[in-house]
Design a protein around this motif. Structure first.
Motif, PDB file in Angstrom:
ATOM      1  N   PRO A 186       0.789  -1.242   0.000  1.00 19.91           N
ATOM      2  CA  PRO A 186       0.000   0.000   0.000  1.00 19.91           C
ATOM      3  C   PRO A 186       0.821   1.293   0.000  1.00 19.91           C
ATOM      4  O   PRO A 186       0.447   2.266  -0.653  1.00 19.91           O
ATOM      5  CB  PRO A 186      -0.850  -0.110   1.263  1.00 19.91           C
ATOM      6  N   ILE A 187       1.952   1.304   0.701  1.00 15.16           N
ATOM      7  CA  ILE A 187       2.708   2.552   0.828  1.00 15.16           C
ATOM      8  C   ILE A 187       3.845   2.591  -0.187  1.00 15.16           C
ATOM      9  O   ILE A 187       4.629   1.647  -0.285  1.00 15.16           O
ATOM     10  CB  ILE A 187       3.278   2.714   2.257  1.00 15.16           C
ATOM     11  N   VAL A 188       3.894   3.655  -0.949  1.00 16.19           N
ATOM     12  CA  VAL A 188       5.009   3.892  -1.868  1.00 16.19           C
ATOM     13  C   VAL A 188       5.531   5.284  -1.514  1.00 16.19           C
ATOM     14  O   VAL A 188       4.921   6.299  -1.848  1.00 16.19           O
ATOM     15  CB  VAL A 188       4.564   3.808  -3.340  1.00 16.19           C
ATOM     16  N   SER A 189       6.661   5.289  -0.825  1.00 10.95           N
ATOM     17  CA  SER A 189       7.121   6.512  -0.171  1.00 10.95           C
ATOM     18  C   SER A 189       8.475   6.929  -0.743  1.00 10.95           C
ATOM     19  O   SER A 189       9.405   6.139  -0.781  1.00 10.95           O
ATOM     20  CB  SER A 189       7.245   6.215   1.338  1.00 10.95           C
ATOM     21  N   VAL A 190       8.560   8.173  -1.195  1.00  8.49           N
ATOM     22  CA  VAL A 190       9.819   8.665  -1.770  1.00  8.49           C
ATOM     23  C   VAL A 190      10.152  10.012  -1.149  1.00  8.49           C
ATOM     24  O   VAL A 190       9.291  10.650  -0.544  1.00  8.49           O
ATOM     25  CB  VAL A 190       9.724   8.850  -3.307  1.00  8.49           C
ATOM     26  N   GLY A 191      11.398  10.432  -1.345  1.00 10.86           N
ATOM     27  CA  GLY A 191      11.640  11.814  -1.025  1.00 10.86           C
ATOM     28  C   GLY A 191      12.962  12.208  -0.438  1.00 10.86           C
ATOM     29  O   GLY A 191      13.675  11.423   0.170  1.00 10.86           O
ATOM     30  N   SER A 192      13.234  13.463  -0.719  1.00  9.64           N
ATOM     31  CA  SER A 192      14.308  14.260  -0.155  1.00  9.64           C
ATOM     32  C   SER A 192      13.842  15.667  -0.479  1.00  9.64           C
ATOM     33  O   SER A 192      13.023  15.845  -1.388  1.00  9.64           O
ATOM     34  CB  SER A 192      15.641  13.959  -0.857  1.00  9.64           C
ATOM     35  N   THR A 193      14.315  16.654   0.210  1.00 10.11           N
ATOM     36  CA  THR A 193      13.858  18.014  -0.107  1.00 10.11           C
ATOM     37  C   THR A 193      14.106  18.364  -1.576  1.00 10.11           C
ATOM     38  O   THR A 193      13.199  18.862  -2.262  1.00 10.11           O
ATOM     39  CB  THR A 193      14.487  19.030   0.867  1.00 10.11           C
ATOM     40  N   PRO A 194      15.314  18.083  -2.120  1.00  9.55           N
ATOM     41  CA  PRO A 194      15.503  18.456  -3.533  1.00  9.55           C
ATOM     42  C   PRO A 194      14.601  17.682  -4.500  1.00  9.55           C
ATOM     43  O   PRO A 194      14.048  18.278  -5.430  1.00  9.55           O
ATOM     44  CB  PRO A 194      16.985  18.126  -3.788  1.00  9.55           C
ATOM     45  N   THR A 195      14.439  16.365  -4.290  1.00 18.88           N
ATOM     46  CA  THR A 195      13.640  15.623  -5.277  1.00 18.88           C
ATOM     47  C   THR A 195      12.165  16.011  -5.201  1.00 18.88           C
ATOM     48  O   THR A 195      11.492  16.078  -6.227  1.00 18.88           O
ATOM     49  CB  THR A 195      13.816  14.092  -5.145  1.00 18.88           C
ATOM     50  N   VAL A 196      11.643  16.259  -4.015  1.00 19.33           N
ATOM     51  CA  VAL A 196      10.239  16.682  -3.938  1.00 19.33           C
ATOM     52  C   VAL A 196      10.097  18.072  -4.579  1.00 19.33           C
ATOM     53  O   VAL A 196       9.159  18.336  -5.340  1.00 19.33           O
ATOM     54  CB  VAL A 196       9.723  16.675  -2.484  1.00 19.33           C
ATOM     55  N   HIS A 197      11.061  18.927  -4.301  1.00 17.72           N
ATOM     56  CA  HIS A 197      11.010  20.280  -4.861  1.00 17.72           C
ATOM     57  C   HIS A 197      11.007  20.259  -6.394  1.00 17.72           C
ATOM     58  O   HIS A 197      10.283  21.028  -7.032  1.00 17.72           O
ATOM     59  CB  HIS A 197      12.198  21.095  -4.355  1.00 17.72           C
ATOM     60  N   PHE A 198      11.831  19.378  -6.978  1.00 18.88           N
ATOM     61  CA  PHE A 198      11.996  19.392  -8.437  1.00 18.88           C
ATOM     62  C   PHE A 198      11.171  18.331  -9.162  1.00 18.88           C
ATOM     63  O   PHE A 198      11.227  18.258 -10.396  1.00 18.88           O
ATOM     64  CB  PHE A 198      13.480  19.245  -8.797  1.00 18.88           C
TER      65      PHE A 198
END
Lengths: 420, 420
Positions: free
Chosen positions: B252-264
């Motif tokens: 169910p959970i597909v979780s991604v991220g870092s401040t730069p990747t979410v920003h861009f």
């Protein structure tokens, strides 16, 4: 520490599952509603949640003894710098069984903590900022012999004015620059006597002496250089004291020191006290400067192996830059230990050629200097100990020491004071 | 915090002497015997003992709003990473007025602190070490929805066995390696499905999803690279989820991220939630990555000028590597800020070309990039603010935020949880 922190002790309802033996261990956590800031001591390092700062008591004792012997041979008093350990229990070892010794501190938080534990003779060895004088006054009013340092006319005037306004006498040492590295007045600068004059111009302050710290000793790469830096530290500070005395001021305290210069000094003539801090624990920088051996390093960060990355030859551990610090003190030394030297978790034995190559906040990437890493040596769930480049920086990330007998047995938990 | 720490408040017996105006200010310290761990808030930054961590609330609010708007446009949920701020008050701002939001943590100390403050949906995003499972169990038993991550069969087996031994179900996400930088399983590795199988093989564990962190985004130097890393982070994690689903597991959970990747990021298709942390405060690294402007940086270290060294063009301040951290995140970036950018203490305005060139434990050496430093600009006793290279590292050295209105007025004191 906020609410909600669980005491980790010996009465947990949870059954620990041992990865290697498949046995259910009898370990122990308090339930959520029992809140306490400091865990009680488990019996084995294997029970400590990682990352954790561990302290080998017998190494600390040997390091402390070596320094006491050294300053005794030099014929000066020792004023340990407690910025490394920030712990009353460690100070008791440094003092050979008593904490009633003169100390050096780097923060007023340390001064308050040690004074609350009965230490009364304290040198605050960072140039005093006027905004901190009320905190100094608190300690003086409570009966602490706290001395400050300064190297400008402005600071001397502020101290004198604050003391007069509050009917206190603040004793100050003038910081001397013996190597052009950081702060201090040159012993030949007219400013030295001018500062002495301001400190002596009223009842609000008193000139108590001179002090220096030859941080340049960290750049030395030979015995000759080291001895020369130690001798310059001594001679320039003594010269400053003599100039002040020639100008008519008493200058009872002549204070010098750093772990390397005290270790390598051949004479302390004219000096009244030596200051040193990092000798208590040693570290990978000190080992290369020659003030200790790697086997003397008394602290390490206990970490768990949390992952393997065979494609890149990496073992991942749960000690990152917060637990290890970002200190790269060995980066410019003959042997670069990256972010720390990796040792066996239970025995503390150095694992040849394995270091923490890089860090993120809570991740350390462990690799072998050459060839691949032996993953069998680092099963997931096993522990390693990581020796620090710089023990002052690494210890500062932690709020307690898990004291060990050198092997895997935990014999105590000692607190430390952080912050300002 | 040990006994002996003085509350610094508004009822001191000491009269502060102002260096610049020669006026005696009406300031305020509690006597020694009144002990409290957290100072009460003075009205002005000028009354705070340095070094101190200050937080500009309106910048924090703007940063929080920008990120909420961004993820709303991307159509995913936001799970802020609280490792940057470790503060319930900051989380309330990130949540737009509520702290009842899903969060990511980097330590179980954070999990306990936030859960104690009412946060119930927590992802512990560092590979679980088996020794920490009793702490996880404490939180689960108390009603917290705490999920762990792992990327090895050994860890999956330990979680399953621990859960079974204690009649708990531990939910775990598989960490995916999307850039070869740290940890995680490649989405195409057979290990992925094998881990899913172990997590699903009994009642002690449950496969809750997949997650990744594209730390490689920090190495990007162009918009194209950044967008490519963000897209790879998304697509590899979605592919991992699809492989697990194809093998018959719910994911169910597909979780991604870092401040730069979410920003861009241009798309979050197939992703259920985005994680980001440092956006809350921003820093000198983020400003060069393009996720914020320097004027968005919400935290700084307030320091006092404690000395001048005209011979070497140096101003000495009382913030060293403990207050600033040793982070040199901008060392390899187009503009190297050394140990931090120096700003006016009262207005927060950047002072052009002035940085903290080097640090010792409690000393910062401030110099101008070119030409000499203007000593008149930095009188002894005056304050500066130092913007951090990396706000996660710098904030971790402090146990509270002095919240300001951007100028000199202090509007609150917020705590934070450090340690493990």
């Amino acid at each position: 520490m906020p609410d909600g922190v669980i005491r980790w002790g010996n009465d947990s309802p949870w059954r620990l599952f041992s990865l290697r033996s498949s046995a259910v261990l009898g370990s122990t956590i308090r339930p959520m509603n029992q809140v306490a800031p400091v865990p009680s001591a488990p019996e084995s390092l294997l029970d400590i949640p990682t990352p954790a700062l561990i302290l080998d008591r017998s190494r600390l004792e040997a390091n402390a003894r070596r320094m006491r012997d050294k300053v005794e041979r030099l014929g000066v008093a020792l004023r340990p710098h407690v910025k490394t350990s920030k712990s009353i229990d460690v100070l008791r070892v440094l003092g050979g069984g008593t904490a009633q010794v003169p100390i050096t501190v780097s923060t007023l938080a340390e001064a308050r903590y040690f004074f609350a534990h009965g230490v009364t003779d304290i040198l605050y060895a960072v140039g005093i900022a006027p905004v901190k004088l009320p905190q100094v006054a608190d300690l003086l009013a409570a009966g602490c012999t706290l001395r400050v340092i300064l190297d400008t006319l402005d600071a001397a005037e502020a101290v004198q004015a604050f003391g007069q306004a509050n009917r206190l006498c603040v004793e100050a040492l003038v910081e001397i620059d013996s190597d052009g590295r950081r702060a201090g007045v040159s012993p030949d600068d007219e400013l030295l006597v001018a500062i002495g004059r301001v400190l002596s111009a009223g009842a609000g302050a008193r000139l108590a002496g001179v002090m220096t710290h030859a941080g340049g000793s960290y750049g030395c790469r030979s015995l000759e250089e080291m001895e020369a830096v130690a001798e310059r530290e001594r001679s320039m500070t003594v010269r400053a004291a003599e100039r002040l005395r020639a100008a008519g001021f008493a200058c009872p305290i002549v204070s010098v020191g750093s772990t390397p210069t005290v270790h390598f000094a051949r004479s302390m003539e004219g000096v009244s006290e030596a200051r040193a801090g990092v000798y208590a624990f040693g570290d990978l920088v000190q080992a290369q400067l020659g003030t200790c051996a790697i086997d003397d390093i008394a602290i390490g960060v206990l970490a768990s192996v949390i992952g393997h990355n065979p494609a890149h030859g990496r073992v991942v551990v749960d000690a990152g830059f917060l637990a290890l610090s970002r200190d790269r003190g060995t980066a410019d030394m003959p042997l670069d230990w990256n972010y720390g030297a990796v040792c066996d978790g239970q025995t503390g034995e150095l694992i040849d050629g394995v270091t923490v190559e890089s860090t993120n906040q809570e991740h350390g990437i462990v690799t072998a200097r050459s060839g691949g890493i032996d993953f069998e040596r680092f099963p997931v769930g096993s522990r390693v100990r990581i020796l620090p480049n710089h023990s002052c920086a690494t210890a500062a990330a932690h709020d307690r020491y898990w004291v060990t007998d050198g092997q895997e047995r935990v014999t105590g938990v000692w607190d430390r004071v952080n912050g300002w």
